[in-house]
Design an enzyme around this catalytic site. Structure first.
Site, mmCIF file in Angstrom:
data_model
loop_
_atom_site.group_PDB
_atom_site.id
_atom_site.type_symbol
_atom_site.label_atom_id
_atom_site.label_comp_id
_atom_site.label_asym_id
_atom_site.label_seq_id
_atom_site.Cartn_x
_atom_site.Cartn_y
_atom_site.Cartn_z
ATOM 1 N N ASP A 164 66.938 27.735 2.388
ATOM 2 C CA ASP A 164 66.028 27.475 3.507
ATOM 3 C C ASP A 164 64.560 27.247 3.141
ATOM 4 O OD1 ASP A 164 68.168 27.734 5.098
ATOM 5 O OD2 ASP A 164 67.593 29.637 6.020
ATOM 6 N N SER A 217 74.531 24.760 11.686
ATOM 7 C CA SER A 217 74.262 25.054 10.281
ATOM 8 C C SER A 217 75.003 26.291 9.772
ATOM 9 C CB SER A 217 72.761 25.217 10.058
ATOM 10 O OG SER A 217 72.301 26.344 10.756
ATOM 11 N N HIS A 269 70.532 32.319 9.928
ATOM 12 C CA HIS A 269 71.107 31.974 8.621
ATOM 13 C C HIS A 269 71.459 33.221 7.833
ATOM 14 C CE1 HIS A 269 69.560 27.533 8.276
ATOM 15 N NE2 HIS A 269 70.587 27.666 9.096
#
Lengths: 173, 178
Positions: free
Chosen positions: A115, A51, A90
């Protein structure tokens, strides 16, 4: 047999047991020492998903630092959400700061959406203090594949542990 | 002791040869009536196991109360662990310093220190009489007391040790019972 085991033999057995214990505890205490220095419960993590491509690939090892009380927008952070046992890596895309706390919104570089869906039910922001494990300060590519192998294949883990133990018992260098 | 009770040693591994000889020396000394002193080993083992206990307790406490709450004590434990480890390393390096046997008989304290060069097939032995502070260094090739199959042959080794121990004023058994 028992009187034979007192004295020299007993001490040799104890020495070998000690060597085995030292192999395990040294590794553990190095890890804990690093945790304390970085102020993070897990100062080194392995990237498990794609990701964050192209910044990080699966199998990269990340080094985290958790001593700064506020993270910046653009930083890549690792966070744990309640109810999920796997930490997520992230990038911070938005933040709200007050004297007391900092709230963050994160998004994977390679994901289309932010998210919010990954957070707990009805949670729209991450809490800097309670949920972020650390900000990424460095990485090594590929090395983490060893741990991916070890965590996804139980037998690899036992083989490694058993092998280390056996070596410590057999060797007398 | 018969041949079959000894382990076969790989003649190409110097460390194995040295270890087998070290073990034989302890046997030889106790046959001469020396009482072995384990102080050096006991101190090393105590330091080592103390550090293992520190790590075990720290790990249990961290598991029990979590990282944040345990942080302060974890830091102390990490410091203590590496301090104990450093002390143990120093002990092995500076105090034990290759001593493979310490023993006492009739007021004579003998300590034996052995060493083998990495690529040289000979056994170096420092015999020290701690009571009179006399020390002597002797050396013998491994092939003089190991047969070609890799079994230790005790007679030449014991004869050599007799001489070495006597040379620093140590006591040995007068006549050997066969």
């Amino acid at each position: 047999m028992l009187p034979q085991l007192s004295g020299l033999q007993l001490r040799q057995t104890l020495s070998q047991a000690l060597n085995f214990c030292l192999v395990l505890t040294t590794a553990y205490m190095f890890w804990k020492g690093l945790s304390v220095v970085c102020d993070s419960p897990s100062p080194i993590v392995v990237v498990l998903s794609g990701s964050m491509e192209p910044a990080f690939q699966r199998g990269d090892i990340l080094f985290l630092w958790n001593r700064d009380s506020r993270v910046k927008v653009g930083d890549i952070v690792v966070y744990n959400v309640k109810g999920r046992d796997i930490p997520i890596v992230h990038r911070v895309v938005r933040n709200h700061v007050s004297q007391k706390k900092q709230l963050l919104l994160t998004k994977g570089d390679n994901n289309a959406m932010d998210d919010v869906d990954l957070y707990a039910y009805r949670q729209y922001y991450l809490d800097r203090n309670s949920e972020v494990v650390g900000a990424v300060k460095g990485y090594i590519p590929l090395v983490g594949y060893v741990t991916i192998l070890l965590s996804e294949n139980v037998w690899a883990k036992y083989a490694l542990l058993g092998g280390m133990g056996l070596l410590a018992m057999v060797q007398r260098e | 002791m018969t041949k079959s009770e000894r382990n076969k040693v790989n003649l190409h591994a110097i460390t194995d040869l040295k270890n087998a000889t070290d073990d034989e020396i302890s046997k030889y000394m106790s046959n001469q009536g020396y009482i072995q002193s384990f102080t050096l080993t006991d101190v090393r083992l105590s330091l080592g196991f103390a550090s293992v206990i520190v790590a075990a307790v720290a790990s249990y406490y961290d598991y029990k109360v979590g990282f944040e709450a345990a942080k302060k004590y974890t830091a102390i434990a990490v410091g203590a662990y590496f301090l104990l480890n450093a002390l143990m390393t120093l002990w092995v390096w500076k105090v034990e310093a290759g001593i493979v046997y310490q023993g006492i008989k009739g007021g004579v304290k003998i300590s034996l220190r052995s060493h083998a060069q990495k690529y040289e097939a000979s056994y170096e032995l420092k015999v020290k009489n701690a009571t009179t502070q006399t020390e002597k260094e002797v050396k013998k090739d491994f092939n003089e007391f190991f047969d070609e199959a890799g079994y230790l042959v005790p007679e030449p080794l014991e004869k050599w040790l007799d001489e070495a121990v006597l040379s620093v004023g140590g006591l040995i058994k007068e006549q050997k019972s066969k």
